[in-house]
Write an enzyme that holds these catalytic residues in place. Structure first.
Site, PDB file in Angstrom:
ATOM      1  N   GLU A 266      -0.747   2.980   7.915  1.00  0.00           N
ATOM      2  CA  GLU A 266      -0.126   3.986   7.048  1.00  0.00           C
ATOM      3  C   GLU A 266      -1.038   5.204   7.123  1.00  0.00           C
ATOM      4  O   GLU A 266      -2.072   5.260   6.474  1.00  0.00           O
ATOM      5  CB  GLU A 266      -0.006   3.419   5.629  1.00  0.00           C
ATOM      6  CG  GLU A 266       1.036   4.096   4.805  1.00  0.00           C
ATOM      7  CD  GLU A 266       0.425   5.044   3.817  1.00  0.00           C
ATOM      8  OE1 GLU A 266       0.480   6.270   4.096  1.00  0.00           O
ATOM      9  OE2 GLU A 266      -0.106   4.588   2.808  1.00  0.00           O
ATOM     10  N   CYS A 300      -0.820  11.219   0.790  1.00  0.00           N
ATOM     11  CA  CYS A 300      -0.268  11.246   2.148  1.00  0.00           C
ATOM     12  C   CYS A 300       1.176  11.707   2.095  1.00  0.00           C
ATOM     13  O   CYS A 300       1.718  12.158   3.099  1.00  0.00           O
ATOM     14  CB  CYS A 300      -0.428   9.898   2.827  1.00  0.00           C
ATOM     15  SG  CYS A 300       0.301   8.579   1.902  1.00  0.00           S
TER      16      CYS A 300
HETATM   17  C1  UN1 Z   1      -0.760   7.637  -0.338  1.00  0.00           C
HETATM   18  O1  UN1 Z   1      -0.944   8.826  -0.565  1.00  0.00           O
HETATM   19  O2  UN1 Z   1      -1.491   7.019   0.497  1.00  0.00           O
HETATM   20  O3  UN1 Z   1       4.651   7.965  -2.899  1.00  0.00           O
HETATM   21  C2  UN1 Z   1       0.240   6.791  -1.019  1.00  0.00           C
HETATM   22  C3  UN1 Z   1       3.562   8.286  -3.399  1.00  0.00           C
HETATM   23  C4  UN1 Z   1       2.693   7.197  -3.948  1.00  0.00           C
HETATM   24  C5  UN1 Z   1       1.864   6.592  -2.863  1.00  0.00           C
HETATM   25  C6  UN1 Z   1       1.133   7.526  -1.967  1.00  0.00           C
HETATM   26  N1  UN1 Z   1       3.518   6.199  -4.554  1.00  0.00           N
HETATM   27  O4  UN1 Z   1       3.195   9.435  -3.461  1.00  0.00           O
END
Ligand code: UN1
Length: 514
Positions: A266, A300
């Site tokens: 990821e 992310c």
């Molecule tokens: C991340 O930034 O690695 O959808 C995960 C989202 C959160 C998870 C982000 N539930 O922004």
């Protein structure tokens, strides 16, 4: 050091110690080898020393988790679920403590820190349900007196490598699912967030003791890259699930593949929202500001590109800038009730932001708002910034890159085809959105000819996904899926079974032999 607008480091260290103690972390680990530190981006200061692992102690953790695997594998899945159910209760009980640690170590504002812990609780509930639903299929056999089916078995040790920005939620996506699937787990958190990891581990160990699960069902290893590499290269780690940069994924994937291990990645995102002329602009502004400036742009899934129809681009830019101006006096101490934008994790994030803004301007971009550093006088090692909006003449190289900081690039488009082309014209493929009231446009964006991302939304921003769906993305994002839906399948191995309950032995495909 006392900082006027910010809490001081000693005070934060004290709060961290208290929260850790309440979670059952009394001593900061037995000596295992390497000296590490816990820091806080809130002041940029060092909280206290923490014992880190070495490659050798990480290897011992893998050995322990590997030894615990057979007993855990043979524990019925619903009984494994009882461990995760108890963990969920303890997380609820310690929600405030964990959120406190998340704010201290990752700099998240209170409400987002609590949200992150809630995400863990939600995953626990999901995983407990799943522990009675690890379904295999049955298929009709082509042969008389035969039955064809599949069964799902635990994999072994799952290595979980997580990033600073979701120091606990991403661990729970992987760990709660892996545990009900019958795997044991070795977790290597970001070296920037060792304390939240110790707290979660302590709560899980308490749940294990109370429910009779083996202690070594979960191990945590702290440290830098060398510790992560010990997991990457260990053939006993059946699945390596890693969250972080694309560069990290590129380094990890071939090494795990070389030993025929499995990996689940990821990685980076460069998420965009397309804003059609029919869009409800108030929704656009609210959705974009949270997605782009929330978590100081360090998700992310953070919104990095706003691709707006040329008829409304000026109006949208103006409204977004006005909303950003309201953020300006709400940047600072993440513990303060009114704060919406906490600190960047550190100097590297800030330097990357500065460089990206300079590059964007050199490419003909215009910074419409933000970009300046804040509170430098109060804490020279803390990096608070004003979230920035930049109007770009085109999707230049800097726009195609993921900069892990609050920069929102605004681009204009003429036709939906052009918008989709711009949208997909980046190496990453995590999250995306379209704001429109035109159903045909929405459906086109959702279709296979539309967004090429793993997450595609309509009339909401790119971040803040619920745990019930599968989370992850394509291209440079790495292709992995975690959390909800049938993501659990990545944590198990599938066996196809043919059972002959007739007296004959017909061969498949009509083959005749003896
Ligand atoms: C991340 O930034 O690695 O959808 C995960 C989202 C959160 C998870 C982000 N539930 O922004």
């Amino acid at each position: 050091m006392h900082t006027s607008g910010l809490p001081d480091t000693e005070h934060l260290a004290e709060r961290a110690r208290e929260a850790l103690a309440r979670c059952g972390v009394d001593r900061l680990r037995e000596p295992v080898g390497a000296a590490g530190t816990a820091r806080t981006p809130v002041t940029g200061g060092i909280l206290f020393p923490v014992e880190f692992d070495t490659a050798a102690s990480a290897e011992r953790a893998v050995a322990a988790a590997h030894a615990a695997f057979p007993a855990w594998r043979d524990t019925p899945a619903p009984v494994r679920g009882a461990l995760v159910r108890r963990l969920g209760e303890l997380l609820r009980e310690h929600k405030g403590d964990l959120a406190e640690l998340v704010t201290i170590e990752a700099g998240k504002i209170r409400s987002e820190a609590l949200g992150e812990v809630q995400e863990m609780i939600d995953v626990c509930e999901f995983a407990v349900g799943l522990s009675r639903q690890l379904y295999g299929r049955t298929m009709p056999s082509e042969r008389p007196g035969h039955r064809l089916m599949e069964t799902w078995h635990p994999l072994g040790v799952v290595g979980v490598i997580t990033a600073f920005n979701f120091p606990v939620a991403v661990w729970s996506w992987n760990t709660c699912i892996a545990l009900v699937c019958g795997d044991t787990v070795v977790w290597k958190p970001s070296e920037l967030t060792p304390l939240t990891a110790l707290a979660c581990h302590a709560l899980l160990m308490r749940a294990a003791r109370e429910t009779g699960a083996p202690d070594d069902v979960h191990r945590v290893v702290l440290g830098d890259r060398s510790v992560g590499e010990a997991l990457v290269d260990d053939a006993r780690v059946a699945l390596l699930s890693a969250t972080g940069s694309t560069a990290m994924g590129r380094a990890v994937a071939p090494r795990v593949a070389a030993r025929m291990g499995r990996y689940l990645l990821e990685l980076g995102g460069n998420n965009a929202a397309v804003v059609a002329p029919s869009a409800d602009l108030d929704l656009v502004v609210r959705g974009s500001v949270f997605a782009a400036a929330g978590t100081a742009g360090q998700r992310c899934t953070s919104l990095r590109r706003l691709i707006v129809h040329e008829d409304v681009v000026d109006e949208v830019a103006e409204k977004v800038v006005a909303a950003y101006r309201q953020l300006e006096d709400r940047i600072g101490d993440p513990f303060a009730e009114e704060t919406l934008v906490g600190p960047l994790i550190g100097e590297r994030g800030y330097t990357a932001m500065r460089e990206a803004l300079d590059r964007a301007e050199a490419d003909g971009g215009r910074v419409l708002v933000g970009g300046a550093r804040r509170l430098e006088q109060d804490a020279k090692d803390a990096y608070y910034v004003e979230p920035a909006v930049v109007r770009m003449p085109g999707q230049t190289e800097v726009v195609r890159r993921e900069t892990f900081a609050p920069i929102l690039y605004v681009l204009a488009y003429r036709t939906l085809e052009e918008a989709v082309e711009l949208h997909n014209g980046v190496p990453q493929g995590l999250s995306s959105a379209i704001f429109t009231r035109d159903q045909q446009e929405a459906e086109r964006f959702l279709s296979s000819a539309g967004s090429d991302c793993g997450i595609v939304n309509v009339n909401i921003g790119t971040s803040g996904a619920e745990i019930g769906g599968a989370f992850g993305g394509e291209k440079d994002t790495g292709g992995g899926r975690e959390s909800g839906s049938d993501s659990w399948k990545a944590y198990m191995r599938r066996a196809t079974n043919t059972v002959n309950f007739g007296g004959e032995l017909p061969l498949a495909q009509g083959v005749r032999f003896l």
